[in-house]
Design a protein around this motif. Structure first.
Motif, PDB file in Angstrom:
ATOM      1  N   GLN A 138      -6.185   2.662  -0.850  1.00  0.00           N
ATOM      2  CA  GLN A 138      -5.846   4.063  -0.664  1.00  0.00           C
ATOM      3  C   GLN A 138      -6.945   4.808   0.095  1.00  0.00           C
ATOM      4  O   GLN A 138      -6.662   5.681   0.922  1.00  0.00           O
ATOM      5  CB  GLN A 138      -5.621   4.733  -2.030  1.00  0.00           C
ATOM      6  CG  GLN A 138      -4.418   4.210  -2.794  1.00  0.00           C
ATOM      7  CD  GLN A 138      -3.116   4.469  -2.076  1.00  0.00           C
ATOM      8  OE1 GLN A 138      -2.981   5.452  -1.347  1.00  0.00           O
ATOM      9  NE2 GLN A 138      -2.145   3.592  -2.264  1.00  0.00           N
ATOM     10  N   ALA A 159      -5.830   6.258   3.959  1.00  0.00           N
ATOM     11  CA  ALA A 159      -5.750   7.687   4.269  1.00  0.00           C
ATOM     12  C   ALA A 159      -6.265   8.011   5.666  1.00  0.00           C
ATOM     13  O   ALA A 159      -5.899   9.040   6.250  1.00  0.00           O
ATOM     14  CB  ALA A 159      -6.537   8.488   3.235  1.00  0.00           C
ATOM     15  N   ASN A 192      -4.898   6.627  10.777  1.00  0.00           N
ATOM     16  CA  ASN A 192      -3.958   7.455  11.529  1.00  0.00           C
ATOM     17  C   ASN A 192      -4.564   7.783  12.877  1.00  0.00           C
ATOM     18  O   ASN A 192      -5.669   8.339  12.962  1.00  0.00           O
ATOM     19  CB  ASN A 192      -3.637   8.728  10.749  1.00  0.00           C
ATOM     20  CG  ASN A 192      -2.491   9.513  11.369  1.00  0.00           C
ATOM     21  OD1 ASN A 192      -2.591  10.006  12.485  1.00  0.00           O
ATOM     22  ND2 ASN A 192      -1.389   9.605  10.642  1.00  0.00           N
ATOM     23  N   LEU A 241      -1.253  15.036   7.199  1.00  0.00           N
ATOM     24  CA  LEU A 241      -0.836  15.131   5.799  1.00  0.00           C
ATOM     25  C   LEU A 241       0.664  15.340   5.659  1.00  0.00           C
ATOM     26  O   LEU A 241       1.310  14.769   4.774  1.00  0.00           O
ATOM     27  CB  LEU A 241      -1.580  16.290   5.119  1.00  0.00           C
ATOM     28  CG  LEU A 241      -3.095  16.132   4.938  1.00  0.00           C
ATOM     29  CD1 LEU A 241      -3.710  17.434   4.450  1.00  0.00           C
ATOM     30  CD2 LEU A 241      -3.408  15.009   3.967  1.00  0.00           C
ATOM     31  N   SER A 271     -10.574  10.629   3.472  1.00  0.00           N
ATOM     32  CA  SER A 271     -10.413   9.363   2.759  1.00  0.00           C
ATOM     33  C   SER A 271     -10.361   9.588   1.255  1.00  0.00           C
ATOM     34  O   SER A 271      -9.482   9.063   0.557  1.00  0.00           O
ATOM     35  CB  SER A 271     -11.575   8.427   3.119  1.00  0.00           C
ATOM     36  OG  SER A 271     -11.478   7.222   2.412  1.00  0.00           O
ATOM     37  N   GLY A 274      -7.190  11.091   0.124  1.00  0.00           N
ATOM     38  CA  GLY A 274      -6.062  10.166   0.088  1.00  0.00           C
ATOM     39  C   GLY A 274      -5.861   9.582  -1.296  1.00  0.00           C
ATOM     40  O   GLY A 274      -4.735   9.478  -1.798  1.00  0.00           O
ATOM     41  N   TRP A 321      -2.820  10.493  -4.011  1.00  0.00           N
ATOM     42  CA  TRP A 321      -2.091   9.379  -4.622  1.00  0.00           C
ATOM     43  C   TRP A 321      -1.986   9.574  -6.137  1.00  0.00           C
ATOM     44  O   TRP A 321      -0.940   9.371  -6.747  1.00  0.00           O
ATOM     45  CB  TRP A 321      -2.822   8.082  -4.261  1.00  0.00           C
ATOM     46  CG  TRP A 321      -2.392   6.840  -4.956  1.00  0.00           C
ATOM     47  CD1 TRP A 321      -1.131   6.315  -5.004  1.00  0.00           C
ATOM     48  CD2 TRP A 321      -3.236   5.929  -5.680  1.00  0.00           C
ATOM     49  NE1 TRP A 321      -1.132   5.139  -5.716  1.00  0.00           N
ATOM     50  CE2 TRP A 321      -2.412   4.881  -6.131  1.00  0.00           C
ATOM     51  CE3 TRP A 321      -4.590   5.891  -5.965  1.00  0.00           C
ATOM     52  CZ2 TRP A 321      -2.904   3.809  -6.869  1.00  0.00           C
ATOM     53  CZ3 TRP A 321      -5.097   4.824  -6.691  1.00  0.00           C
ATOM     54  CH2 TRP A 321      -4.261   3.807  -7.141  1.00  0.00           C
ATOM     55  N   ILE A 327      -6.408  19.665   2.034  1.00  0.00           N
ATOM     56  CA  ILE A 327      -6.093  18.329   1.532  1.00  0.00           C
ATOM     57  C   ILE A 327      -5.550  18.392   0.111  1.00  0.00           C
ATOM     58  O   ILE A 327      -4.666  17.616  -0.271  1.00  0.00           O
ATOM     59  CB  ILE A 327      -7.348  17.438   1.613  1.00  0.00           C
ATOM     60  CG1 ILE A 327      -7.697  17.158   3.077  1.00  0.00           C
ATOM     61  CG2 ILE A 327      -7.152  16.132   0.879  1.00  0.00           C
ATOM     62  CD1 ILE A 327      -9.050  16.526   3.279  1.00  0.00           C
TER      63      ILE A 327
END
Length: 419
Positions: A43, A47, A50, A159, A280, A283, A287, A334
């Motif tokens: 995870q 994140a 991308n 996001l 990161s 992310g 989750w 975020i």
């Protein structure tokens, strides 16, 4: 317990990336489902896998190269041609130059730092109060999150899983609307405080300023034009902007020396590295939020309060002003997007583009509001004016920003008409 861990770490001034990571780890440990730790590293890295995130360091690099290469000062001189002769001319020049820089830098904090060094001393020499000069320069930083390109728009696009280029286009009219309201504010304050009358450049001076500023002006044209025409992606436009700033600074203005590049690259790497690490960590935190079904719980509570999309957006604005006072805009974005965006889309039918513009602009207001107000402290450090004096002088611009948010929340076409 998890909320307690989060708040204790946050108010203990632990870096926000560690707050998010440690809170997520504490949740997994408390849950007893230690198999989740097997996905923890995945995870973290997932994140930041991308392509769109590459735009963040590249836009930071473009801003550093422009400032080091003398492009910023040429843009300011070019702004004198348009508005330099009005009463309060330097205030208008400051705002126009900020609009130009917003179309390049994408970072409000960086823009405030650069423009404070460039504009505040000049405004003080012409009789403006130091607090007002610092305030209008800081207010110009509010244009950074909505006039493309925008670092927050890049992150929101990642996001929300919407095209970053469309987010940039969605910010054009809101950015022009807020600029117009800022111009009106300067005009009204100029009448009250009788700011010094500006002087128009002579024909020869205007011609020189235009031709000297034209190469620098090509950078925002390259960024926005390339995205609007679809010739390049936002990431590619950021790379082109960096290359253009390098060539103009070294070959045209000849102020950027190759010996400066290692330090520029170092600053860019450090600043962008902090952002990427934060993404990161977020992310993993997002989750955990989804696993705990927190967005669904928030949605159920909000739906009980109202069914009106406009009222919902006003509630979001009010909540995020408070959040922005305490958290950095990137960290707050975020945290809130995974929770509130599904509610906005599923329960209120709000476009992600309208929601993104409202959220990003609201969070950047926190950069200029106590008690944290990093933008206030940046402006204070650059000008020597106490942060609270800047804040008091800034209040009319913050009120106009709130008016912009109300209009954007109530009239979706302001955001969506160009899409």
């Amino acid at each position: 317990m998890i909320l307690a861990v989060f708040l204790i770490l946050l108010f203990a001034a632990v870096p926000i990336a560690l707050v998010l990571t440690l809170t997520s780890a504490a949740y997994i440990a408390q849950s007893g489902n230690h198999l989740l730790f097997d996905s923890f590293t995945q995870q973290l890295f997932g994140a930041i896998e991308n392509y769109g995130l590459l735009a963040i360091p590249l836009f930071m690099l473009a801003g550093e190269l422009m400032n080091e290469g003398g492009l910023t000062s040429r843009l300011i001189n070019m702004a004198r041609i348009l508005v330099g002769g009005f009463r309060g001319g330097l205030a208008y020049i400051n705002l126009v130059a900020n609009m130009m820089m917003a179309a390049i830098m994408g970072s409000a904090a960086s823009q405030i730092a650069i423009m404070s060094r460039a504009m505040v001393p000049a405004m003080e020499k012409e009789g403006y109060s130091p607090a007002y000069a610092a305030a209008i320069t800081s207010a110009g930083g509010l244009l950074s999150p909505i006039i493309p390109p925008s670092m927050l728009f890049v992150l929101f696009g990642v996001l929300a899983q919407v095209p970053i280029a469309d987010m940039f286009i969605a910010g054009i009219l809101p950015g022009l609307l807020m600029s117009a309201l800022f111009f009106l504010t300067i005009a009204l304050m100029g009448l009250v405080h009788e700011y010094p009358k500006g002087q128009w450049l002579t024909a020869a001076e205007a011609k020189k300023a235009f031709w000297m500023g034209l190469p620098a002006c090509l950078i925002p044209v390259l960024i926005i034009g390339g995205i609007l025409t679809g010739l390049v992606t936002p990431t590619e436009s950021a790379a082109l902007a960096s290359l253009g700033a390098l060539l103009v600074g070294t070959c045209v203005y000849k102020e950027l020396k190759l010996s400066h590049l290692p330090e520029i690259m170092k600053r860019t790497a450090l600043n962008s590295g902090m952002v990427i690490i934060l993404i990161s960590a977020a992310g993993v935190f997002g989750w955990v939020l989804i696993y705990e079904q927190i967005p669904q719980a928030v949605a159920a509570w909000i739906v009980q309060q109202t069914s009106d999309p406009f009222v919902f957006l006003l509630m979001v604005v009010a909540a995020l002003i408070l959040v922005g006072m305490l958290l950095d805009g990137i960290a707050a974005l975020i945290l809130v997007v995974p929770i509130l965006l599904p509610v906005a889309q599923a329960d209120f039918g709000i476009s992600p583009y309208q929601f993104g513009v409202v959220v990003c602009l609201t969070l950047v207001m926190g950069l200029l509001t106590p008690p944290v107000g990093a933008g206030l402290f940046i402006g204070s450090a650059m000008t020597g004016v106490p942060p609270m004096k800047i804040f008091k002088a800034l209040l009319p611009f913050l009120m106009m920003t709130l008016l912009s948010l109300i209009l954007i929340s109530g009239i979706p076409s302001i955001v969506l008409i160009l899409l």
